[in-house]
Enzyme design. Sequence first.
Site, mmCIF file in Angstrom:
data_model
loop_
_atom_site.group_PDB
_atom_site.id
_atom_site.type_symbol
_atom_site.label_atom_id
_atom_site.label_comp_id
_atom_site.label_asym_id
_atom_site.label_seq_id
_atom_site.Cartn_x
_atom_site.Cartn_y
_atom_site.Cartn_z
ATOM 1 N N GLU A 1 -5.357 -8.610 1.173
ATOM 2 C CA GLU A 1 -5.959 -8.272 2.466
ATOM 3 C C GLU A 1 -7.441 -8.032 2.267
ATOM 4 O O GLU A 1 -7.843 -7.348 1.313
ATOM 5 C CB GLU A 1 -5.383 -6.980 3.078
ATOM 6 C CG GLU A 1 -4.010 -7.114 3.666
ATOM 7 C CD GLU A 1 -3.507 -5.801 4.275
ATOM 8 O OE1 GLU A 1 -4.328 -4.976 4.736
ATOM 9 O OE2 GLU A 1 -2.280 -5.615 4.277
ATOM 10 N N GLU B 1 0.794 -1.226 0.000
ATOM 11 C CA GLU B 1 0.000 0.000 0.000
ATOM 12 C C GLU B 1 0.834 1.288 0.000
ATOM 13 O O GLU B 1 0.814 2.060 0.976
ATOM 14 C CB GLU B 1 -0.955 0.013 1.204
ATOM 15 C CG GLU B 1 -1.914 -1.159 1.248
ATOM 16 C CD GLU B 1 -2.988 -1.019 2.320
ATOM 17 O OE1 GLU B 1 -2.908 -0.092 3.136
ATOM 18 O OE2 GLU B 1 -3.917 -1.835 2.331
#
Length: 448
Positions: A355, A175
């Site tokens: 995720e 991320e």
Amino acid sequence: MKTEGFRMEPLDLTLPRDFLWGVATSAYQIEGAVSEDGRTASIWDTFCRVPGAVAGGETGDTACDHYHRMPQDVALIAGLGVDAYRFSLSWPRIQPGGKGPANPRGLAFYDRLVDELLAKGIRPWITLYHWDLPQELEDNGGWPARDTAERFADYAELCVRQLGDRVRWWTTLNEPWCSAVLGYELGIHAPGRNDRGDSLAAVHHLLLGHGLAAQRLRAAAGHPVQVGITLNTTHAIPADDRPASVAAAHHADGLGTRLYLDPLVHGRYPADVVDALHRENVHLPLHDGDLADIAQPLDFLGVNYYTSHVVGADGPVRRDLPRTAMDWEIHPEGLTDHLVRLGRDYPGLPLYVTENGAAFDEPAPSGGEVADPRRTAYLDAHLRAVAAAHAQGADVRGYFAWSLMDNFEWAEGYAKRFGLVHVDYPTQRRTLKQSARWYAATVARSRA
Ligand code: FCB
């Protein structure tokens, strides 16, 4: 009623037989042992000490004490019957200070972890960087400084030289949007800076670091490795069909998705986003050749998905949908649409949901169980969404639940629990939640 049904009934999904099932964690969120065996401080160790930065003044000093309980935690993972474990390496443990030779005692921990996983038939899926930049590199400018990208590539090489004989799956960054925007623009995450220019420079140097590291991983591994990156791309939905709303959603998608994937996959930054940023007088510190370095072949794309974002002409719109304890709206259909869209706009890229999960306020363990029906319902709905995306042609090949266990949720501290496994922090006792049993049963059924 609905909750009853979810309690133990495993899902029966139409997914490829070799669909990869996993659970995920990251180093700073679980390891603790922050000053052991030569580890030095990361930006999170520093940030946690800034008054008011983290809820309750909490830190990752002990976290889940995973550093000392690793074999027991690997046994827990094995008990779930998953194929893979996604975890991150702590840069300041492996290369204290962010430069120079590897710290053998730091590397030894990951050696043992990898061996333990392999002995139990679990595939190690490594993330090199899940936000714990060595503090010395931040002191030298952090991600807004170009040198950090070079340092990251050196660190990647140290890691693959040690672990590449046994680990095939390598993710460079987790991320980068969060590192750049939460860390350098909004100041919500370490290192807590507030500068839009720094944030955009960080985006570029994170992507450059990814590209340089990808090259070094492939060159130093000595055999084929699978190299990818994990993004939290923004699924932006226009609030209505007015042109201004459509344009606002397109811009949000530009800042959250295309600013990362266009250079990574197509070797160019999106012109509309770059122009808009120029109008705000923020610029990418682009050098000749950078885009070629960034656009290395990707063996896979990791997609982290928790929620969708509705955007109108006047900004974000709050819909009347159920929300998690993070105040994130629950919108599984967004995951289907987003995976299908990524497959369409960035074709040829195998997708893994690296995720997905949820925090809810839930009761403490009782009778050896934790009743967390809302988490089970959340996972159920999102796994159906993954199967729907697959049915619509998205090349999605795996799914990692976030998270194996409750852990240090960054600026939220320990109050927000994402685990399939409950952690009682004072005793470090682990208790399987009902969602963990349900997930294990769903994985088992998918193989039946
Ligand atoms: C993601 C992070 C992960 C965790 C979840 C809830 O953005 O990658 O570490 O905090 O959110």
